[in-house]
Write an enzyme that holds these catalytic residues in place. Structure first.
Site, short mmCIF file in Angstrom:
data_model
loop_
_atom_site.label_atom_id
_atom_site.label_comp_id
_atom_site.label_asym_id
_atom_site.label_seq_id
_atom_site.Cartn_x
_atom_site.Cartn_y
_atom_site.Cartn_z
N GLN A 172 0.85 -1.18 0.00
CA GLN A 172 0.00 0.00 0.00
C GLN A 172 0.89 1.23 0.00
OE1 GLN A 172 -1.74 0.09 3.82
NE2 GLN A 172 -2.60 2.13 3.65
N GLY A 173 0.77 2.08 -1.02
CA GLY A 173 1.62 3.27 -1.10
C GLY A 173 0.82 4.54 -0.89
N SER A 219 1.33 6.84 2.41
CA SER A 219 2.08 7.87 3.16
C SER A 219 3.29 8.36 2.39
CB SER A 219 2.57 7.30 4.49
OG SER A 219 1.49 7.03 5.32
N GLU A 264 -8.71 -1.13 6.77
CA GLU A 264 -7.48 -1.39 7.49
C GLU A 264 -7.69 -1.29 9.00
OE1 GLU A 264 -4.51 1.66 7.42
OE2 GLU A 264 -2.85 0.23 7.56
#
Lengths: 375, 388, 375, 388
Positions: free
Chosen positions: D125-126, D128, D243
């Site tokens: 997961q990209g 931040s 999440e």
């Protein structure tokens, strides 16, 4: 698995809330706490008529045969209203009598306690022994003729002045001895000892050679220890529920105030410092409720971890009541510190409940014992 | 670094102790809200003045003694430690007088300063309002000019010493259009004027000590305006700085008493067959209370030492305020855990612990909440940007 | 009364700060901590050349004859730079030798320790006895011929691998026995035991029948207890000063970060949640400094309350180092939790220093003893 | 209220336990950053799929099992308690898959969903970025349209599982002019594309586990855009909600292990001649850790029970996140106080306590800081106005 209240429990909750909204407003609480005993006959009759006293006791003992979660529902709601008077005291006394199973007392006094025509309380606490019944020594029960004589002193006896009967935790030949005594008996002396919670009056009760018939000795030795402990566990569930109700009231008041009060041209609820305090009140209240409900359920079900669950609930709710009280006052600022605002009623009740049946330190030691000292 | 008092400071302390020994009135156990009590405090103020102990911090040209902050602190500690009566003139001497010295006209100085010192004038402070708590500048009490008078209408709250006071430093709004800090004027108000009334404010502990003040068409002569019109906010800031500097230092003996009494109780009362002082858990709590108190003593001494050097009280006063107010709450809570169930009784140790437990909750609110104090530290000491 | 540093003390402070700014940058600390011993000869020589080792010892012992406030000034500044290596260890060892007054050791080894040509450390801690020397039992000193043999094991001996001499706190016939031992002696075994603070390496040291001449027995019994305790008190002042320096570094970094980092289009230092954390770091650091300076002064002056002052400083600074570390990381957010950021160097040093010479709980008990158990 | 599992839930648990008993791979003590370890995790993901334990929460039409949240929670707890390997597919199954189901095209569903379940695709997961921490929406990684591709340049941080992943859900800025929430697009990115590189990010504990991701002229086909252009923020919110709901529930066995091990150590190690477990002060701390853990268990169960009823995860997930992350820190700190000086050694209990002490500090930051979570509670649960 279902952690939610059942439909009947929610209905019960609603009916207690409505009752308190009508008969136990904050103004009314204030009037009643200014009286000598904080006991109000009409309010008491109302409580009794609802069937809440002995709600959790077997029907054959005069109760409704409901469970401890139901009892917790009621006590949470009366806690949210800071109900004054002997509801908790009489509930404890009735529970203890029921737990002894002492036939004469169960059939004679218990139905009267459950219907509210009589009031009971438990004379248990001693300063030096605290809540450790194995060390109770301040009231001696000595054999005398067919019966016993009681001599000595008990402290922090709630609602003693309005009680018709006491259950006295005395020390006799067989160890702990639970005796049922009419409050009118000769030799009983009741002295008010004002505490910070004016809605539940505390007394010192002295027994100056009080003669009791053998029929009134309900339980002795290990049986008595078990009955007293079981009754205290029920009492702890009720106290934790009161604490949760009180925190719920503080949560609602604090959020409401934070939504309306302005400072620096802004609603104070928009300041992080206030937001985070309100969030902490929420977190602490909800965790307390989780712990309290579980304790009630586990004790009702008789699960293996019931004893631990009750102690964990009591230690957590004791600390939580304190913490939430402090946060709520701080959110309110000056006004929350005045006599006019109702916060202090709940704040003081929390403090008194923190001690009742043992404080957080006491119950942490019990939890430690279960975890560390088992074979 | 040398924490001993120097010879001069010791001499000051010894003189004061000797004087207190000879002049301290008997303790009178009377109702703190009775007129007798107020008279007792007025007598004490007069005694102080006659003994030469009034106006220690003031410049000599205004009748003061011009002593160092350290000596002022010695004075505060010694008088409290000796059990002297409350200092009725604390607001006049500590807050109003210094403000008049900075901002007053010559006439005002001549009229008011001597009477503050001799105790003829006892002052209270009318700043806070029900809707202006932390945000004092948003005050709504309104004054309208009418000839040579200001006509004041509004309400104040948290006014301490109001029952005993005959004068009040009052902040009022004189320009409704201006930004809130720029429409405030400071007035010196005779409490015996028609149109002003007092109601004691009961705290959650049941005691009063604070008051509400109601003004209805109260007339204040313009000559009693302190500083320029609409520039009262600066007056308030000066006054509050003086207040904060005063508040911190005099509390030590109060907390020292509490900790000493806790130790005594722990050494004499029993639980489960043992003295409280023998329980390892209670010992930890007692030690923490002792350490807390000591840190407070040291922080105070260090602040004082800095004040000796820099001479104007800075926002560091907020540090002491935060420390002692939160320490007070920890102490009260911890002590009741140590002392056990019976400490909830009003009759236990004369109700001292119940009082402390309840009273301490006000400490983090009065005189600037802990939240405000932390913002002050962040912005004025650490230089962080202004918060939202 | 003057709580401020004197002019010479401020100059000393400035010179330590400049030294560290040149010779002990964070990059340098990282390089050194990656080495096996965290000892860097050049840096060590620099420290020695400044005259900081034994600064507080009498001139006739090879020191500068300054006071403990001066020593605290130095340790605060090296704490602010997280100085790696044996400075604290060797200072403690030198202090202890000086406190024994043992003529032979004082004249032979002490000047070498003070000028840094030799390094010392103290083998003292035992897991089961902790910091209670009265219970030391893990290293036995037995009479053997003219001298003694040492057998047993000590733990958490800092910088043992680079020490030329150990002062060993052993148990002998007269009770506590302080023995000076060359690290090269036969039978000594030094095992690295990696701790979380990589800038001050810890070791287990075993003594496998180590022969020591009678000349090396520096002190026994009550004298030894006194010397060890006094040396530990000096050590505690140094450790508290390191903690204060470390907190000061965290304060400066956190404030700097809060002034520059933007989130939600705002400087994070304008959020109350961040402001209040920075204020708490400030408050905690300043109170720690008050306590530490007072302890140094009281111990230097030999005031009646010196023992209490040192314990209060240690308990307060131990807790404070922890608290400030947590706050500083939280203010920094993710970046503060990375290896790249220097925060963890200080955070870990604080943890190690929390334990050294006894943690907060240990010192609270000592404070309680002084207050509650006195006759 | 009934906290017992019903018959169906018990059966589910018993089946799972039996299956785990037969299928759990041997524990391999290999370097967590080695390729061998990653292969081990990929094998386990495949085993789960073949055993029918993949996609428990997904609707059956997409190959899932559609089981209740409670059963999902039983699954999580049982696998962790049995010592199963880390679930490499957690981001694909828990976060990317459900988001594709809601927002993906039919082609995307057909292409990606089965491969998530069978373990062919491992997702990371990209979201931040170094300058977009709590304020994820301020991300600066930029994508410019070029024919049928988006060309991406920028940097991501805190990407967990990136070394083991072959696909990434990437948030990029596609409109520099729009308000920050309205210029974001979500892309499904093949990690084997040229122009993307990974650098492990070392934590203060010395371990990695997170990564930095660098994109330089990375080309992503437009067909792999998830949802409409510039509406990626809604995708992100959906993903983050999923999440948060996942994060809370699976942690119990991890903390239970820690407390159990603390108790064991306290019962066997000594200090000053006594077992640690005999010291009244340490007993208090141990009991508090036990109580904390139990409250967390109960809060989790209660949240789950609410989820069973209401079926969409709400902001209450923030309550659990705050509780366990702060509990983790209290536990680590308190345990080291109990265990004493030697607990600072890497060799003590295999370094478990040093690791916990350091790692716990990240817990109140990752996945939304405690500060952000408290604001969420204040605003979305309590209805307070938006903070400044």
């Amino acid at each position: 698995m279902d952690y939610e209240l059942s439909k009947p429990q929610k209905m019960l909750q609603q009916s207690v809330r409505e009752f308190c909204g009508r008969q136990c407003t904050a103004d009314h609480v204030r009037e009643i706490m200014e009286t000598e005993t904080a006991h109000h006959a009409e309010l008491w009759q109302g409580v009794a008529d609802q069937g809440w006293i002995g709600l959790h006791l077997p029907e054959e003992h005069g109760g409704l045969g409901l469970g401890l979660v139901d009892l917790a529902v009621v006590f949470e709601e009366v806690g949210r209203a800071c109900l004054p008077g002997p509801f908790l005291s009489s509930t404890w006394a009735a529970t203890l009598i029921s737990k002894t199973g002492h036939a004469a007392s169960v059939s004679s006094i218990l139905p009267e306690l459950c219907e509210g025509s009589k009031i009971g309380t438990v004379a248990c606490f001693e300063e030096e022994a605290g809540w450790v019944s194995g060390q109770y020594d301040a009231v001696k029960a000595e054999v005398s003729g067919d019966g016993l004589t009681l001599s000595g002193k008990k402290q922090l006896v709630a609602d003693a002045a309005v009680a018709d009967v006491f259950v006295v935790a005395a020390r006799g030949e067989q160890g702990l001895t639970l005796v049922l005594v009419e409050s009118s008996a000769n030799g009983i002396n009741i002295t008010p000892t004002e505490g910070l919670d004016a809605t539940r009056k505390l007394y010192e009760v002295t027994f100056d050679i009080v003669n009791v018939s053998a029929d009134n000795v309900m339980s002795t030795g290990a049986d008595a220890e078990r009955a007293l402990k079981e009754s205290q566990q029920v009492g702890m569930v009720a106290v934790c529920a009161e604490l949760v109700g009180s925190m719920q009231w503080m949560l609602e008041e604090s959020v409401e105030y934070a939504k309306t009060r302005k400072q620096f041209d802004k609603i104070i609820g928009s300041f992080q410092a206030i937001q985070h305090k309100c969030a902490d009140i929420l977190l602490t209240t909800e965790s307390s409720r989780s712990a309290m409900l579980y304790a009630a359920w586990a004790l009702s079900e008789g699960t293996d971890d019931a004893e631990r669950a009750v102690s964990i609930a009591k230690l957590f709710c004791s600390d939580a009541g304190q913490k939430v009280g402090g946060l709520a006052i701080q959110v309110h600022g000056g006004i929350g510190f005045t006599w006019e605002h109702d916060l202090h009623l709940f704040y003081k009740r929390n403090k008194s409940n923190e001690f009742l049946f043992g404080d957080a330190t006491f119950h942490r030691e019990l939890v430690a014992r279960l975890a560390l000292d088992a074979a | 670094m040398d924490l001993n008092l120097n010879a001069e400071e010791q001499a000051f302390r010894d003189d004061l102790r000797a004087w207190l020994k000879d002049n301290l009135p008997e303790h009178r156990a009377v109702d703190h809200e009775s007129e007798e009590y107020w008279q007792h405090l007025r007598d004490w103020q007069r005694t102080l003045f006659e003994g030469g102990w009034a106006g220690l911090s003031w410049p000599t040209e205004y009748g003061g003694k011009g002593v160092t902050p350290l000596k002022q602190s010695i004075y505060l500690q010694e008088t409290v430690a000796a059990g002297a009566p409350e200092h009725l003139g604390v607001i006049g001497e500590g807050l109003v007088g210094p403000t008049i010295i900075v901002a007053g006209t010559d006439e005002q100085k001549t009229e008011f300063l001597p009477k503050i010192l001799n105790g003829d004038h006892i002052w209270c402070q009318g700043f806070s309002e029900p809707n202006a708590g932390s945000d004092v500048a948003s005050l709504a009490t309104k004054a309208v000019r009418d000839g040579d008078d200001w006509v004041v209408n509004g309400q104040k709250i948290w006014t301490s010493f109001a029952q005993g006071a005959n004068w009040c430093l009052l902040l009022v709004r004189t320009d409704m259009e201006a930004p809130k800090h720029k429409g405030i004027t400071a007035l010196l108000v005779d409490m015996n004027s028609p149109g002003i009334s007092i109601r004691p404010l009961k705290q959650m502990s049941g005691q009063s000590g604070f008051n509400e003040l109601f003004m209805t068409d109260l007339r204040v002569p313009v000559k009693n305006q302190l500083g320029p019109t609409n520039q009262g906010w600066r007056i308030a800031i000066t006054a509050l700085m003086n207040e904060r500097a005063n508040l911190g230092a005099s509390m030590y003996p109060f907390f020292d008493d509490a900790v000493t009494s806790l130790i005594e109780l722990a050494k004499t009362r029993k639980r489960n067959g043992k003295l409280l002082a023998e329980c390892p858990i209670k010992r930890q709590k007692i030690a923490q209370a002792i350490a807390d108190l000591e840190i407070y003593r040291l922080d105070s001494a260090r602040a004082l030492s800095r004040l000796e050097r820099d001479s104007t009280p800075g926002p560091e006063g907020s540090m002491l305020k935060i420390f002692w107010s939160e320490m007070y709450q920890r102490l009260a809570q911890s002590a009741m855990e140590i002392l056990g169930d019976v400490s909830q009784l009003e009759g236990f140790d004369d109700g001292a612990w119940v009082y402390r437990y309840l009273r301490s909750k006000g400490a983090t609110i009065e005189g600037g909440t802990s939240e405000i104090q932390r913002c002050i530290l962040a912005e004025r000491v650490l230089g962080l940007p202004k918060s939202y």
